[in-house]
Design an enzyme around this catalytic site. Structure first.
Site, short mmCIF file in Angstrom:
data_model
loop_
_atom_site.label_atom_id
_atom_site.label_comp_id
_atom_site.label_asym_id
_atom_site.label_seq_id
_atom_site.Cartn_x
_atom_site.Cartn_y
_atom_site.Cartn_z
N CYS A 234 -54.20 84.16 -85.56
CA CYS A 234 -54.79 83.95 -86.88
C CYS A 234 -55.89 82.89 -86.79
O CYS A 234 -55.83 81.99 -85.95
CB CYS A 234 -53.73 83.50 -87.88
SG CYS A 234 -52.47 84.76 -88.25
N HIS B 51 -49.85 81.81 -82.26
CA HIS B 51 -50.11 81.55 -83.67
C HIS B 51 -51.42 80.77 -83.77
O HIS B 51 -51.85 80.10 -82.83
CB HIS B 51 -48.97 80.72 -84.28
CG HIS B 51 -47.71 81.51 -84.50
ND1 HIS B 51 -47.64 82.60 -85.32
CD2 HIS B 51 -46.44 81.34 -84.00
CE1 HIS B 51 -46.41 83.09 -85.33
NE2 HIS B 51 -45.67 82.34 -84.53
#
Length: 461
Positions: free
Chosen positions: A323, A281
């Protein structure tokens, strides 16, 4: 992604740092706005060798702008204009302004292009200022990226730092690029930025061992295991000795990279290439989040490996599937339903960040390490981000768009130049329409490539 690279010069201290998100490559063709005099002749245009759907068809006007601060020498501007002419930008605009007024000048330039009323073919903008003064070039790039006349067209930015009043010397980035453009006008922009000479030494020697490290957070990331399996299979086919660590904490990211470097430095057989895949992430400022939720900066991991003695002069590839913020890009283009644009034959929606090439360099040939925040000033490094700065990277139960497309393209053409292949990967990713997970509206994605490679990189002979 045509743009991809930097480094026509021969030593690490003189390598430019190219950062781009181009989805296709540039080919010939020209026309000129009525406001610009037509050229008397058309020099050979850069060429490329990709499938037709992977080429820019530059049929509209090619427009160039040099925007420099008063401290920049006239000889630096003259060399830039010579490069523009050789590349087919025979009529270019020159403006002088303080760095604080660059944004206003670019706004006026964008309005001029939009007012022309017809689409452009390509734009090349050189922003030249004293060392350290272009502190937020992203704002300048975004200003022109929103130009409607340039939607879907390549936008090339040369961001050059220059000592006040200093003239470029022979062998520096700018003079080297000018000389190479004159000798090899048929080369693609990619070749001009990476290959020192058309000879076997212009390609990395990968005849020795290859090593890969995967650091992947699998927990609470559906599809991550699919990415790991696909990438492992590809690396095995390409001859990489692979080490996998799953669900590392933020501290373990750093420790594993340090141990990987130590193993390479102490192994008996030399290595010719290293690949590091970082999958996790991402934080709001582009940080990687370990399995413990703590943050680590990917640039710190890149710097760690750049100190590896065993990899001096060897290509170091970093793949970052994470991300880089929370923005979900709706793209630029028609907003009607898909069947409606097909009926109208309207151009497809393109990612807002696509079709941009940024080349960071010192006009006098010094390292550009302090020029771009977060950049690495070492040569032979290729970083590929799954998302543009500030944007979401998409993934579902089948894996991520980036990794799955990358594996598919490299399996189909493993002998190709890696930067050329990444151009095709980005083209395919840019054409995807993504939905969810928290909305039903169509969203777009775009890769970002940062490179200081000095030679062509082919992973299979």
């Amino acid at each position: 992604m045509a743009f991809l690279v930097s480094g026509t010069l021969r030593v690490a201290a003189q390598i430019a740092d190219a950062q781009d998100s181009l989805g296709r490559k540039v080919v010939g063709g020209t026309a000129w706005p009525s406001s610009l005099p037509a050229p008397s002749r058309a020099p050979p245009r850069p060429t490329l060798a990709l499938p037709s759907q992977g080429k820019y068809s530059v049929q509209g006007p090619r427009v160039a702008l040099t925007l420099s601060s008063p401290e920049v020498s006239a000889s630096t501007v003259a060399i830039l204009e010579s490069v523009f002419q050789t590349l087919g930008f025979e009529r270019c605009q020159r403006r002088e302004a303080s760095v604080q007024d660059f944004l206003e000048e670019l706004t006026g330039f964008r309005e001029q292009l939009d007012a022309h009323g017809a689409p452009m073919g390509c734009v090349l903008v050189a922003l030249v200022a004293p060392n350290g003064q272009l502190r937020q070039p992203q704002k300048l790039v975004r200003e022109l990226s929103g130009c409607e006349a340039l939607r879907g067209c390549p936008k090339v930015f040369l961001l050059l730092s220059s000592a006040p009043g200093a003239a470029p010397k022979p062998g520096t980035f700018l003079t080297g690029l000018s000389e190479l453009c004159g000798r090899c006008p048929h080369w693609s922009l990619l070749q001009l930025l990476t290959e020192p000479e058309p000879s076997p030494s212009a390609q990395y020697d990968l005849s020795r061992d290859r090593a890969a490290l995967f650091l992947a957070v699998i927990r609470d990331r559906p599809g991550a295991q699919r990415d790991v399996e696909a990438l492992e299979g590809l690396c095995q086919t390409l001859g990489f000795e692979t080490t996998l660590r799953t669900d590392p904490t933020a501290q373990a990211f750093q420790e594993e990279l340090a141990q990987f470097q130590e193993r390479l430095d102490t192994r008996r057989s030399p290595v010719s290439c290293a690949l590091v895949a970082l999958m996790a992430h991402g934080g709001p400022q582009g940080q990687l989040l370990g399995a413990d939720g703590k943050e680590v900066r990917p640039e710190a991991l890149v710097r760690e490996l750049s100190h590896c003695r065993a990899l001096w002069g060897c290509p170091k590839i970093f793949l970052l599937q994470a991300c880089r913020g929370g923005h979900r890009d709706a793209g630029m283009g028609p907003t009607a339903l898909p069947w409606f644009w097909r009926w109208l034959r309207a151009p497809p929606v393109t990612p807002s960040h696509a079709d941009v090439l940024r080349i960071y360099a010192d006009a006098q040939g010094n390292s550009s390490g302090g020029f771009m925040p977060g950049s690495c000033d070492q040569a032979d490094i290729l970083m590929v981000y799954a998302a543009a700065e500030g944007c979401v990277a998409y993934r579902d139960e089948k894996g991520s768009d980036f990794i799955q497309t990358l594996v598919e393209v490299l399996r189909a053409t493993p002998e190709g130049d890696l930067l050329e292949l990444l151009t095709e990967v980005n083209r395919q990713v840019c054409e995807l329409d993504v939905r969810g997970p928290d909305c039903n509206e169509r969203r777009k994605a775009c890769l970002e490539i940062r490179s200081s490679l000095r030679r062509r990189l082919c992973l299979q002979a």
